[in-house]
Motif scaffolding. Structure first.
Motif, mmCIF file in Angstrom:
data_model
loop_
_atom_site.group_PDB
_atom_site.id
_atom_site.type_symbol
_atom_site.label_atom_id
_atom_site.label_comp_id
_atom_site.label_asym_id
_atom_site.label_seq_id
_atom_site.Cartn_x
_atom_site.Cartn_y
_atom_site.Cartn_z
ATOM 1 N N TRP A 225 -37.295 -72.891 -4.717
ATOM 2 C CA TRP A 225 -37.794 -71.760 -5.491
ATOM 3 C C TRP A 225 -39.017 -71.769 -4.727
ATOM 4 C CZ3 TRP A 225 -41.766 -71.383 -9.527
ATOM 5 C CH2 TRP A 225 -41.853 -70.258 -9.898
ATOM 6 N N LEU A 226 -40.047 -72.693 -3.851
ATOM 7 C CA LEU A 226 -40.842 -72.407 -3.487
ATOM 8 C C LEU A 226 -40.895 -73.222 -2.609
ATOM 9 C CD1 LEU A 226 -43.606 -72.710 -6.621
ATOM 10 C CD2 LEU A 226 -42.827 -70.710 -5.477
ATOM 11 N N SER A 227 -39.828 -73.001 -1.135
ATOM 12 C CA SER A 227 -39.675 -73.931 0.017
ATOM 13 C C SER A 227 -41.140 -74.193 0.383
ATOM 14 C CB SER A 227 -38.781 -73.910 0.716
ATOM 15 O OG SER A 227 -37.740 -72.617 -0.373
ATOM 16 N N PRO A 228 -40.948 -75.546 0.917
ATOM 17 C CA PRO A 228 -43.013 -75.418 1.739
ATOM 18 C C PRO A 228 -42.776 -75.576 3.318
ATOM 19 C CG PRO A 228 -41.972 -77.413 0.251
ATOM 20 C CD PRO A 228 -41.231 -76.929 0.147
ATOM 21 N N ILE A 229 -41.345 -75.641 3.601
ATOM 22 C CA ILE A 229 -41.311 -75.427 4.975
ATOM 23 C C ILE A 229 -40.228 -73.657 4.841
ATOM 24 C CG2 ILE A 229 -39.186 -75.353 7.363
ATOM 25 C CD1 ILE A 229 -39.676 -78.386 6.127
ATOM 26 N N GLY A 230 -40.941 -72.901 5.344
ATOM 27 C CA GLY A 230 -40.470 -71.262 4.813
ATOM 28 C C GLY A 230 -39.049 -70.668 6.175
ATOM 29 N N MET A 231 -39.762 -71.479 7.146
ATOM 30 C CA MET A 231 -39.391 -70.662 8.395
ATOM 31 C C MET A 231 -39.633 -71.697 9.790
ATOM 32 S SD MET A 231 -39.535 -69.212 11.426
ATOM 33 C CE MET A 231 -41.329 -68.409 11.703
ATOM 34 N N TYR A 232 -38.117 -72.044 10.281
ATOM 35 C CA TYR A 232 -38.497 -72.225 11.784
ATOM 36 C C TYR A 232 -37.493 -71.682 12.778
ATOM 37 C CZ TYR A 232 -34.786 -74.336 9.524
ATOM 38 O OH TYR A 232 -32.913 -74.637 8.822
ATOM 39 N N PRO A 233 -37.803 -71.955 14.028
ATOM 40 C CA PRO A 233 -37.245 -71.757 15.271
ATOM 41 C C PRO A 233 -35.790 -71.801 15.390
ATOM 42 C CG PRO A 233 -38.436 -73.231 15.895
ATOM 43 C CD PRO A 233 -38.856 -73.048 14.113
ATOM 44 N N ARG A 234 -35.489 -71.094 16.310
ATOM 45 C CA ARG A 234 -34.169 -71.475 16.677
ATOM 46 C C ARG A 234 -34.015 -70.498 17.831
ATOM 47 N NH1 ARG A 234 -34.324 -75.228 14.818
ATOM 48 N NH2 ARG A 234 -32.780 -76.906 13.465
ATOM 49 N N GLU A 235 -33.347 -70.407 19.192
ATOM 50 C CA GLU A 235 -33.077 -69.631 20.293
ATOM 51 C C GLU A 235 -31.215 -69.526 20.871
ATOM 52 O OE1 GLU A 235 -34.431 -70.436 25.007
ATOM 53 O OE2 GLU A 235 -36.122 -69.244 23.298
ATOM 54 N N THR A 236 -30.865 -68.064 21.219
ATOM 55 C CA THR A 236 -29.114 -68.491 20.608
ATOM 56 C C THR A 236 -29.440 -68.782 22.769
ATOM 57 O OG1 THR A 236 -29.812 -66.049 21.997
ATOM 58 C CG2 THR A 236 -28.926 -66.471 19.873
ATOM 59 N N THR A 237 -27.898 -69.455 23.112
ATOM 60 C CA THR A 237 -28.234 -69.740 24.309
ATOM 61 C C THR A 237 -27.065 -69.401 24.752
ATOM 62 O OG1 THR A 237 -25.894 -71.398 23.417
ATOM 63 C CG2 THR A 237 -28.088 -72.231 23.477
ATOM 64 N N ARG A 238 -26.533 -68.150 24.372
ATOM 65 C CA ARG A 238 -24.989 -67.327 24.767
ATOM 66 C C ARG A 238 -25.540 -66.001 23.967
ATOM 67 N NH1 ARG A 238 -21.436 -71.291 23.517
ATOM 68 N NH2 ARG A 238 -20.400 -70.850 21.970
ATOM 69 N N PRO A 239 -24.748 -64.539 24.327
ATOM 70 C CA PRO A 239 -24.811 -63.992 23.684
ATOM 71 C C PRO A 239 -23.526 -64.016 22.392
ATOM 72 C CG PRO A 239 -24.139 -63.099 25.915
ATOM 73 C CD PRO A 239 -23.992 -64.334 25.841
ATOM 74 N N VAL A 240 -24.222 -63.436 21.016
ATOM 75 C CA VAL A 240 -23.414 -63.752 19.382
ATOM 76 C C VAL A 240 -23.385 -62.608 18.526
ATOM 77 C CG1 VAL A 240 -25.543 -64.995 19.104
ATOM 78 C CG2 VAL A 240 -23.214 -65.635 18.054
ATOM 79 N N VAL A 241 -22.305 -61.917 18.000
ATOM 80 C CA VAL A 241 -23.035 -61.697 16.678
ATOM 81 C C VAL A 241 -23.444 -62.690 15.513
ATOM 82 C CG1 VAL A 241 -21.938 -59.912 14.902
ATOM 83 C CG2 VAL A 241 -21.543 -59.390 18.092
ATOM 84 N N LEU A 242 -24.340 -62.154 15.027
ATOM 85 C CA LEU A 242 -24.591 -63.094 13.502
ATOM 86 C C LEU A 242 -25.372 -62.107 12.569
ATOM 87 C CD1 LEU A 242 -25.966 -65.767 12.339
ATOM 88 C CD2 LEU A 242 -28.112 -65.140 13.116
ATOM 89 N N GLY A 243 -24.256 -62.152 11.393
ATOM 90 C CA GLY A 243 -24.702 -60.792 10.641
ATOM 91 C C GLY A 243 -24.201 -59.541 10.757
ATOM 92 N N GLY A 244 -23.779 -59.612 12.070
ATOM 93 C CA GLY A 244 -23.270 -57.768 12.349
ATOM 94 C C GLY A 244 -24.148 -57.080 13.552
ATOM 95 N N VAL A 245 -24.844 -58.279 14.590
ATOM 96 C CA VAL A 245 -26.190 -58.062 14.574
ATOM 97 C C VAL A 245 -25.449 -58.962 16.434
ATOM 98 C CG1 VAL A 245 -28.513 -57.917 15.074
ATOM 99 C CG2 VAL A 245 -28.128 -57.073 13.423
ATOM 100 N N ALA A 246 -25.762 -57.804 17.514
ATOM 101 C CA ALA A 246 -24.693 -58.391 18.620
ATOM 102 C C ALA A 246 -26.207 -58.843 19.177
ATOM 103 C CB ALA A 246 -24.391 -57.951 19.323
ATOM 104 N N LEU A 247 -26.623 -60.625 19.315
ATOM 105 C CA LEU A 247 -27.809 -61.054 20.052
ATOM 106 C C LEU A 247 -27.658 -61.180 20.821
ATOM 107 C CD1 LEU A 247 -28.067 -62.988 16.730
ATOM 108 C CD2 LEU A 247 -29.508 -60.797 17.615
ATOM 109 N N PRO A 248 -28.350 -61.331 22.566
ATOM 110 C CA PRO A 248 -28.678 -61.489 23.956
ATOM 111 C C PRO A 248 -28.513 -63.209 24.462
ATOM 112 C CG PRO A 248 -29.924 -60.936 23.442
ATOM 113 C CD PRO A 248 -30.109 -60.370 22.660
ATOM 114 N N ALA A 249 -28.185 -63.258 24.812
ATOM 115 C CA ALA A 249 -29.229 -64.902 25.084
ATOM 116 C C ALA A 249 -30.703 -65.424 25.254
ATOM 117 C CB ALA A 249 -28.140 -65.405 26.752
ATOM 118 N N GLY A 250 -30.600 -66.341 24.771
ATOM 119 C CA GLY A 250 -32.507 -65.802 24.683
ATOM 120 C C GLY A 250 -33.112 -65.754 23.703
#
Length: 428
Positions: free
Chosen positions: A309-334
């Motif tokens: 309910w009250l997450s102490p860690i709210g967000m952390y980063p990631r980075e795409t290594t190649r083009p990918v579709v996530l949640g219907g959204v096309a993301l480029p590499a990087g």
């Protein structure tokens, strides 16, 4: 204003005819790039509002654009449970080795959380035995209980009109537990707290505040001086501490030092905030508090529900290594991603009535401690030290423990979020 699709985000591929088109959501990533699925742009996100209270913004993002480019943060935010979980299940496409990661800058080197396997696994293998449930129960639980009882007396000395649960109890207990667990000899609680806050602030320093970096640099310098003595000491005289385990793992010196600093940042921050959050939540739900106090077997559920309910860690980063579709959204590499688990843990597609605190909800996995290979190594230590000891013992020591509405509380953060001040009172 809805999430804008009128501008081309810096990392999003253009539609084939130049006209952006909406695309249906997907629960998992696909390696195929779908033409016409340029990312929505959430240009309404205000970092100041996230710091004050991120949950209204999270709710809007989940409803309008669960994967959206946020210009103010220069990254995509991923806010739904399904997409956050999909990212965690595929480290080959969604890498933890993030370009220009603030955590690397804050800690002075790349710790295990910014590595993918096999490098991540090699670092983590060194500390796993220390943090296994059986070792936590047999070796460390008595230490955690001793520290809790010590600082309960310090809280009592403040009295029911002056006590602050964060300042007088949660922060020093979490600090001392971490000092002992890491084997940081002769380190004061105040120094541990200062170092941890400096590293956490740096890891969350998405706006590149130079004052925050100055505090990080100072903390790094102090800790590096200590580790220059301790690491050789533990190589000659090993014991059961985490620093000793790292020092004798065969890892390079820089890996050992970076992972000690990583443990100092998260190892104090999460337990500290879960302790105050549990008391805050139970104070606002007195019926649930009464049931828990009458049925101590419910304490693990209180811990887990609070982390969701009250997450102490709210967000952390990631980075795409190649083009990918996530949640219907096309993301480029990087593509730089922010995996907003604080939002995912309140996703109605995953949890019934997710905005409600309910210790009786059916048990269901959340993302408060991450997922997959990067599941928090210290989650058993946190659950034992806080959920089974520090908070239950506080209610045992102080009948009627509750937040004190006569004095102001304060919250801060969204990358890491928690109470920085929580006045409490009890029945004299």
């Amino acid at each position: 204003m809805t999430a804008s699709r009128t501008g081309q985000c810096p990392f999003a591929p253009a539609a084939d005819d130049g006209a952006p088109r909406p695309a249906p959501r997907a629960a998992a990533a696909s390696t195929a790039v779908v033409p016409g699925s340029a990312a929505p742009v959430a240009d309404w996100i205000d970092p100041a509002e996230l710091m004050a209270d991120p949950y209204p913004s999270y709710e809007r993002l989940r409803a309008e654009a669960p994967v959206a480019w946020v210009p103010a943060l220069n990254k995509y935010l991923v806010t739904s449970f399904a997409e956050c979980q999909a990212v965690e299940q595929d480290q080959e496409v969604f890498s933890a080795n993030v370009s220009g990661a603030t955590m690397n800058r804050a800690l002075g080197a790349r710790p295990m959380l910014r590595k993918d396997d096999p490098d991540h696994g090699a670092d983590r293998q060194a500390i796993n035995p220390t943090l296994r449930p059986r070792n936590i129960k047999e070796t460390w639980a008595p230490v955690f209980e001793r520290n809790a009882r010590t600082y309960l007396e310090a809280l009592a000395e403040q009295g029911p009109d002056r006590a602050d649960l964060n300042r007088d109890y949660a922060a020093p207990v979490a600090s001392q537990n971490l000092i002992d667990l890491l084997g940081l000899k002769d380190v004061a609680v105040a120094d541990m707290r200062r170092w941890s806050h400096a590293f956490i602030a740096g890891t969350g320093n998405l706006l590149d505040d130079p004052g925050i970096w100055a505090r990080c640099d100072a903390a790094q310098g102090e800790l590096d001086g200590l580790l220059a003595e301790l690491i050789p000491h533990y190589r000659r005289h090993p014991d059961g501490s985490m620093t000793s385990a790292l020092a004798n793992s065969g890892l390079p010196y820089d890996n050992v030092a970076a992972n000690v600093k990583l443990t100092i940042s998260g190892g104090m921050n999460e337990p500290q905030h879960v302790a105050t959050n549990m008391v805050w939540a139970l104070s606002r739900h007195p019926d649930q508090r009464a049931r828990v106090l009458a049925e101590p077997s419910l304490w693990p559920a209180v811990f887990d529900e609070t982390v969701r309910w009250l997450s102490p860690i709210g967000m952390y980063p990631r980075e795409t290594t190649r083009p990918v579709v996530l949640g219907g959204v096309a993301l480029p590499a990087g593509a730089p991603l922010g995996i907003v688990v604080g939002s995912a843990n309140r996703d109605a597609a995953r949890f019934d009535n997710p905005a409600a605190f309910d210790v009786f909800r059916p048990r269901q996995a959340h993302l408060g401690f991450g997922s997959g290979v990067h599941l928090c190594a210290g989650h058993w230590a946190a659950k034992t030290s806080i959920g089974q000891l520090a908070v239950p013992l506080a209610y045992e020591r102080f009948p009627g423990l509750r937040t004190d509405d006569r004095r102001a509380e304060s919250w801060d953060g969204w990358v890491f979020r928690g109470l920085t001040s929580l006045p409490v009172t009890w029945d004299s």
